[in-house]
Design a protein around this motif. Structure first.
Motif, PDB file in Angstrom:
ATOM      1  N   SER A  87       0.716  -1.476   0.314  1.00 22.68           N
ATOM      2  CA  SER A  87      -0.063  -0.235  -0.348  1.00 22.68           C
ATOM      3  C   SER A  87       1.097   1.224  -0.142  1.00 22.68           C
ATOM      4  O   SER A  87       2.058   0.951   0.708  1.00 22.68           O
ATOM      5  CB  SER A  87      -0.705   0.362   1.234  1.00 22.68           C
ATOM      6  OG  SER A  87      -1.478  -0.938   1.312  1.00 22.68           O
ATOM      7  N   THR A  88       0.944   2.751  -1.022  1.00 22.02           N
ATOM      8  CA  THR A  88       0.867   3.464  -0.646  1.00 22.02           C
ATOM      9  C   THR A  88       0.633   4.188   0.603  1.00 22.02           C
ATOM     10  O   THR A  88       0.119   3.374   1.788  1.00 22.02           O
ATOM     11  CB  THR A  88       0.491   4.281  -1.742  1.00 22.02           C
ATOM     12  OG1 THR A  88      -0.508   4.698  -1.744  1.00 22.02           O
ATOM     13  CG2 THR A  88       1.201   3.947  -3.496  1.00 22.02           C
ATOM     14  N   MET A  89       2.317   5.312   0.874  1.00 21.50           N
ATOM     15  CA  MET A  89       1.883   5.608   2.370  1.00 21.50           C
ATOM     16  C   MET A  89       1.672   7.510   1.601  1.00 21.50           C
ATOM     17  O   MET A  89       1.780   7.967   0.736  1.00 21.50           O
ATOM     18  CB  MET A  89       3.302   5.894   3.269  1.00 21.50           C
ATOM     19  CG  MET A  89       3.514   4.081   3.732  1.00 21.50           C
ATOM     20  SD  MET A  89       4.945   4.275   3.558  1.00 21.50           S
ATOM     21  CE  MET A  89       4.842   4.962   6.438  1.00 21.50           C
ATOM     22  N   GLY A  90       1.418   7.945   2.537  1.00 26.52           N
ATOM     23  CA  GLY A  90       1.196   9.757   2.069  1.00 26.52           C
ATOM     24  C   GLY A  90       2.031  10.568   2.995  1.00 26.52           C
ATOM     25  O   GLY A  90       3.309   9.586   3.487  1.00 26.52           O
ATOM     26  N   PRO A  91       2.835  11.445   2.143  1.00 29.87           N
ATOM     27  CA  PRO A  91       3.839  11.604   3.111  1.00 29.87           C
ATOM     28  C   PRO A  91       4.576  12.274   4.157  1.00 29.87           C
ATOM     29  O   PRO A  91       5.358  11.455   4.583  1.00 29.87           O
ATOM     30  CB  PRO A  91       4.276  13.929   2.223  1.00 29.87           C
ATOM     31  CG  PRO A  91       2.858  13.375   1.308  1.00 29.87           C
ATOM     32  CD  PRO A  91       1.926  12.575   0.949  1.00 29.87           C
ATOM     33  N   LYS A  92       3.700  12.620   5.053  1.00 27.28           N
ATOM     34  CA  LYS A  92       3.877  12.170   6.691  1.00 27.28           C
ATOM     35  C   LYS A  92       4.252  10.975   6.747  1.00 27.28           C
ATOM     36  O   LYS A  92       5.081  11.115   7.737  1.00 27.28           O
ATOM     37  CB  LYS A  92       2.297  13.437   7.517  1.00 27.28           C
ATOM     38  CG  LYS A  92       2.382  13.835   8.474  1.00 27.28           C
ATOM     39  CD  LYS A  92       1.935  14.279   9.172  1.00 27.28           C
ATOM     40  CE  LYS A  92       2.336  14.612  10.607  1.00 27.28           C
ATOM     41  NZ  LYS A  92       1.905  15.641  11.241  1.00 27.28           N
ATOM     42  N   GLU A  93       3.468  10.292   6.762  1.00 26.97           N
ATOM     43  CA  GLU A  93       3.823   8.722   7.193  1.00 26.97           C
ATOM     44  C   GLU A  93       4.671   8.177   6.405  1.00 26.97           C
ATOM     45  O   GLU A  93       5.841   7.636   7.988  1.00 26.97           O
ATOM     46  CB  GLU A  93       2.349   7.929   6.864  1.00 26.97           C
ATOM     47  CG  GLU A  93       2.557   6.650   7.387  1.00 26.97           C
ATOM     48  CD  GLU A  93       1.693   5.235   6.900  1.00 26.97           C
ATOM     49  OE1 GLU A  93       0.899   4.033   7.712  1.00 26.97           O
ATOM     50  OE2 GLU A  93       0.427   6.410   6.014  1.00 26.97           O
ATOM     51  N   CYS A  94       4.860   8.570   5.550  1.00 27.68           N
ATOM     52  CA  CYS A  94       6.653   7.876   4.733  1.00 27.68           C
ATOM     53  C   CYS A  94       7.508   8.384   5.771  1.00 27.68           C
ATOM     54  O   CYS A  94       8.389   8.051   5.869  1.00 27.68           O
ATOM     55  CB  CYS A  94       6.319   8.501   3.421  1.00 27.68           C
ATOM     56  SG  CYS A  94       7.904   7.792   2.547  1.00 27.68           S
ATOM     57  N   GLU A  95       7.584   9.646   5.745  1.00 32.44           N
ATOM     58  CA  GLU A  95       8.619  11.026   6.210  1.00 32.44           C
ATOM     59  C   GLU A  95       8.500   9.982   7.247  1.00 32.44           C
ATOM     60  O   GLU A  95       9.779  10.055   8.407  1.00 32.44           O
ATOM     61  CB  GLU A  95       8.034  12.439   6.335  1.00 32.44           C
ATOM     62  CG  GLU A  95       8.490  12.906   5.027  1.00 32.44           C
ATOM     63  CD  GLU A  95       7.698  14.373   5.015  1.00 32.44           C
ATOM     64  OE1 GLU A  95       7.562  15.118   5.753  1.00 32.44           O
ATOM     65  OE2 GLU A  95       7.802  14.716   3.522  1.00 32.44           O
TER      66      GLU A  95
END
Length: 157
Positions: free
Chosen positions: A50-58
């Motif tokens: 699943s893809t992650m949003g920018p904040k969660e990824c960072e």
């Protein structure tokens, strides 16, 4: 290949330049190591993530950095971040770079064709429960269209 492929199933996979947000189901296929250190697989591997949003990824990358796993900064306009729902034990490894990140119809509940939305770029080897990073095709749409047009290839909309 050692022998000619006598199978009608292989086909060209469409390039897809749509923006992929967080929470999307995508599939990555590659020939990377099964573990580090480890063997090269004798079959193409497939992993649904699943893809992650920018904040969660960072946040995931910062956590990896705190665990003494340095990395480059994350640029969500260029990079697509993914993670397997199980976290550690499932992810990209050495040899997967350059592999396709695809939208697969049966995972998305529609009948559209398979399309490539990204290319495996970098991560924290191997499958340690940190995000995997991929280059977004959407970022390079203009460049790819121009490059392919010089070879007489027209990409369908």
């Amino acid at each position: 290949m050692a022998e000619p492929l006598n199978d009608s199933r292989p086909s060209i996979i469409k390039l897809d330049f749509k923006w992929i947000g967080d929470g999307e189901k995508v599939t990555v296929a590659g020939w990377g190591l099964l573990e580090d250190p480890g063997a090269i697989p004798d079959r193409l591997q497939r992993l649904d993530v699943s893809t992650m949003g920018p904040k969660e990824c960072e946040e995931g990358v910062k956590e990896a950095n705190l665990q003494n796993r340095p990395s480059p900064p994350v640029n969500s306009s260029v990079e697509l971040c993914t993670m397997h729902k199980k976290g550690a034990g499932q992810g990209m490894c050495h040899g997967d770079s350059g592999s396709a990140v695809m939208l697969i119809p049966e995972l998305r509940g529609n009948d559209k064709e398979i399309s490539i939305v990204g290319i495996v770029s970098w991560g924290f080897p191997c499958a340690l429960g940190h995000p995997d990073m991929h280059t977004r095709l959407s970022t390079y749409e203009t460049w790819l269209r121009l490059l392919l047009a010089t070879d007489g290839v027209d990409i369908e909309e």
